[in-house]
Design a protein around this motif. Sequence first.
Motif, PDB file in Angstrom:
ATOM      1  N   ARG A 176       2.365  10.075  -0.628  1.00  0.00           N
ATOM      2  CA  ARG A 176       1.304   9.780   0.335  1.00  0.00           C
ATOM      3  C   ARG A 176       0.094   9.154  -0.367  1.00  0.00           C
ATOM      4  NH1 ARG A 176       1.327  12.970   5.333  1.00  0.00           N
ATOM      5  NH2 ARG A 176       3.330  14.059   5.525  1.00  0.00           N
ATOM      6  N   ALA A 177      -0.186   9.630  -1.564  1.00  0.00           N
ATOM      7  CA  ALA A 177      -1.318   9.081  -2.302  1.00  0.00           C
ATOM      8  C   ALA A 177      -1.061   7.636  -2.710  1.00  0.00           C
ATOM      9  CB  ALA A 177      -1.609   9.937  -3.522  1.00  0.00           C
ATOM     10  N   SER A 178       0.113   7.360  -3.276  1.00  0.00           N
ATOM     11  CA  SER A 178       0.400   6.010  -3.752  1.00  0.00           C
ATOM     12  C   SER A 178       0.555   5.030  -2.596  1.00  0.00           C
ATOM     13  CB  SER A 178       1.663   6.005  -4.617  1.00  0.00           C
ATOM     14  OG  SER A 178       2.782   6.455  -3.872  1.00  0.00           O
ATOM     15  N   SER A 179       1.229   5.446  -1.520  1.00  0.00           N
ATOM     16  CA  SER A 179       1.400   4.541  -0.377  1.00  0.00           C
ATOM     17  C   SER A 179       0.120   4.394   0.426  1.00  0.00           C
ATOM     18  CB  SER A 179       2.524   5.048   0.528  1.00  0.00           C
ATOM     19  OG  SER A 179       2.218   6.329   1.055  1.00  0.00           O
ATOM     20  N   GLY A 180      -0.830   5.307   0.252  1.00  0.00           N
ATOM     21  CA  GLY A 180      -2.113   5.203   0.945  1.00  0.00           C
ATOM     22  C   GLY A 180      -3.146   4.400   0.188  1.00  0.00           C
ATOM     23  N   GLY A 181      -2.746   3.805  -0.946  1.00  0.00           N
ATOM     24  CA  GLY A 181      -3.659   2.946  -1.690  1.00  0.00           C
ATOM     25  C   GLY A 181      -4.457   3.653  -2.766  1.00  0.00           C
ATOM     26  N   TYR A 182      -4.178   4.915  -3.020  1.00  0.00           N
ATOM     27  CA  TYR A 182      -4.935   5.659  -4.033  1.00  0.00           C
ATOM     28  C   TYR A 182      -4.182   5.562  -5.371  1.00  0.00           C
ATOM     29  CZ  TYR A 182      -7.133   7.419   0.190  1.00  0.00           C
ATOM     30  OH  TYR A 182      -7.779   7.508   1.401  1.00  0.00           O
ATOM     31  N   LEU A 183      -4.344   4.433  -6.015  1.00  0.00           N
ATOM     32  CA  LEU A 183      -3.569   4.144  -7.218  1.00  0.00           C
ATOM     33  C   LEU A 183      -3.994   4.993  -8.407  1.00  0.00           C
ATOM     34  CD1 LEU A 183      -3.364   0.244  -7.032  1.00  0.00           C
ATOM     35  CD2 LEU A 183      -1.922   1.960  -5.944  1.00  0.00           C
ATOM     36  N   ARG A 212      -9.808   4.156  -3.079  1.00  0.00           N
ATOM     37  CA  ARG A 212      -8.703   3.496  -2.370  1.00  0.00           C
ATOM     38  C   ARG A 212      -8.671   2.015  -2.737  1.00  0.00           C
ATOM     39  NH1 ARG A 212      -7.602   4.525   3.994  1.00  0.00           N
ATOM     40  NH2 ARG A 212      -5.424   5.074   3.599  1.00  0.00           N
ATOM     41  N   HIS A 213      -7.452   1.483  -2.942  1.00  0.00           N
ATOM     42  CA  HIS A 213      -7.284   0.083  -3.316  1.00  0.00           C
ATOM     43  C   HIS A 213      -6.660  -0.708  -2.170  1.00  0.00           C
ATOM     44  CE1 HIS A 213      -7.881   1.980  -7.217  1.00  0.00           C
ATOM     45  NE2 HIS A 213      -8.106   0.777  -7.734  1.00  0.00           N
ATOM     46  N   VAL A 241      -4.447  -2.047   3.173  1.00  0.00           N
ATOM     47  CA  VAL A 241      -4.344  -0.969   2.195  1.00  0.00           C
ATOM     48  C   VAL A 241      -3.169  -1.233   1.256  1.00  0.00           C
ATOM     49  CG1 VAL A 241      -3.853   1.494   1.911  1.00  0.00           C
ATOM     50  CG2 VAL A 241      -5.419   0.727   3.707  1.00  0.00           C
ATOM     51  N   TYR A 242      -3.387  -1.003  -0.012  1.00  0.00           N
ATOM     52  CA  TYR A 242      -2.346  -1.209  -1.011  1.00  0.00           C
ATOM     53  C   TYR A 242      -1.180  -0.255  -0.736  1.00  0.00           C
ATOM     54  CZ  TYR A 242      -0.238  -1.992  -5.615  1.00  0.00           C
ATOM     55  OH  TYR A 242       0.615  -2.320  -6.635  1.00  0.00           O
ATOM     56  N   ASN A 243      -0.010  -0.837  -0.503  1.00  0.00           N
ATOM     57  CA  ASN A 243       1.182  -0.044  -0.218  1.00  0.00           C
ATOM     58  C   ASN A 243       2.343  -0.615  -1.026  1.00  0.00           C
ATOM     59  OD1 ASN A 243       3.438   1.284   0.806  1.00  0.00           O
ATOM     60  ND2 ASN A 243       2.682   1.283   2.908  1.00  0.00           N
ATOM     61  N   PRO A 244       2.916   0.126  -1.960  1.00  0.00           N
ATOM     62  CA  PRO A 244       4.022  -0.394  -2.768  1.00  0.00           C
ATOM     63  C   PRO A 244       5.212  -0.854  -1.938  1.00  0.00           C
ATOM     64  CG  PRO A 244       3.165   1.644  -3.722  1.00  0.00           C
ATOM     65  CD  PRO A 244       2.517   1.481  -2.385  1.00  0.00           C
TER      66      PRO A 244
END
Length: 608
Positions: A176-183, A212-213, A241-244
């Motif tokens: 949730r953190a990585s897909s939410g843009g919190y790199l 957030r990125h 929002v940054y989402n891998p």
Amino acid sequence: MGSSVDRTRNGRATPGRPFCPAACAWVLVFPLMLLADNAFPMTLDVKVNGLEGEQEANVLALLSIYQERGEADLTPARAEALHRLAPGQIREALAPFGLYRVEVTDRLESSADPIGTWVATYDVVPGPAVRIGRIDYAVTGEGADDPTFPKTFPMQVGDVLLHADYEAAKSDLRFRASSGGYLDYELTRHQVLIDPVAYEAVIEFHLDTGPRHYLGEVTFKQDLLNDRFLHRFVDFEPGVVYNPDLLLGLQGRLLGTEYFSDVEIVPLKDPTGESTLVPIEVVATRNLPNKYRVGLGFATDSGPRFSVDWRRRYVNQWGHRFRTELQLAPALSQWNLDYRIPIQDPTRDYIVIKPQSTYYDLSTRKGWLHSLQVAHSTLTPGGWRRTAGIDYNYEDFDISDVQTGTSSELVPNISWTKTVADDPINTTRGYRLRYGILGAVEGVVSDASYLSGTVQFKWVRRFAEEYRLITRTDLGVTLAANLDELPLSRRFFAGGDNSIRGWGFDALGPTDPDTGEAVGGRYLAVGSLELERRIKGPWSAAVFTDFGNAFDPDYDQKFEQSVGVGVRWASPIGQVRLDLAFALTKDDDETSYGLPPARLHIVIGPDL
């Protein structure tokens, strides 16, 4: 006269005694001990009582004495050493299930017989599972109030502490953190503590999201295609929002085109941390432009077949591509070119230009069909491939001794096709459905007016593990003034490998009363039922029945049916099907052993 002199342990010489230190004796004895120890293979039986299911499976997987019980070089000394380790390994294997008060009673029974069986027994009392007594869960940072993160930890106080559930919860929060843009998220605390006195578990989980990125501009580093064309593959706008997953999707779409052999997505994150906008650089390596294939095959409908295929993966900077194929066979030869121009969304939409020439040498017809198709094909949100276009056909056929000639036509058409399968090669659950409408107007290039519609359906379903049920149907209706004015390529025929087995390709349909040859009809109704059972490995057997025919109101109507048996082999390129079909309704006095006329059918290819 000489004398022998031996040296004793204190260094004094003793006349008449030969010198042999103790070490010399061990040199002789040690190999004998080894031979005695390995003279007979050791047999060991391991029993674990008191467990079942996943707990038992996990214990046996981690229990060294169980894993090594059948080793050829197992010795009693090794077995005793493994036995001493076993209780600790059992407790370790049960900890993931929340079991921390495990009691193990162990015993190792040796055998007096050198070839007898040793028995290691472990009686396990798992005891109660530890439960969660307290959870210290916190999300801090810029995303502290983001609804992406649950307000409470996924596990609750009072739940049994299952380590698999804890790891799943941790993975979910990290995702949730990585897909939410919190790199730059960080797990500042993440541990599980067991209080042995209170016999409860304490979960501590603190996540600091950081800033957030957001995704920035996408640039391409490649030397093949126009950047404006490549930007059509990007399905997100800068600033989202940054989402891998968005980046993985972009990579997958580019690789799926076969333009590139390798695609690397490079996020250009600001190393200073001042900017949260992350530009994306796509580094792509062009694929080889050409792919060739030469093949030999066989199908009952066409006979032995030689084919040559040339695929050009890219033609210009706008992603045009083509594929051309030549197939030569005694009954049916064909050349075609499929030229595609990507438009709009290049992964879903394209213009196709398809010239094609086909030569038929069948009992029902002999001659050429030349066509040119121009169409727009798109994939709808519901998964349907919709193709709408216009065809120009020119045909020169001999239908029978009394029907010959040429015809031209301009045919608008539209079709929808959908295939759903768990495995596109060897399907156990799926279907294919296609329906289409086409027609022509007399005087607009065409020699006759007609409107035709078709439906093709095939359904595959596995049941009872070893069985598959396969059904298919082909239906067609053509509205035309009469059959004689209808071009031969627009008439319906039946018979063949994928129609009614037991007859040749397109051998069935309304027949000319003078020649007895099939001339085709304005209606088609064909069905098939097949039951297949797996025998061993990739081999299976089948029984089937096919039925129906092509019909026309101006000719006598005849219903045809066949039954048969078949053998199947699930190859890497699809099933190899060998069928023996008996034509139950065929008018033929030449029967063998009282059986109806039979025909062998061989087909290779995917189920759908």
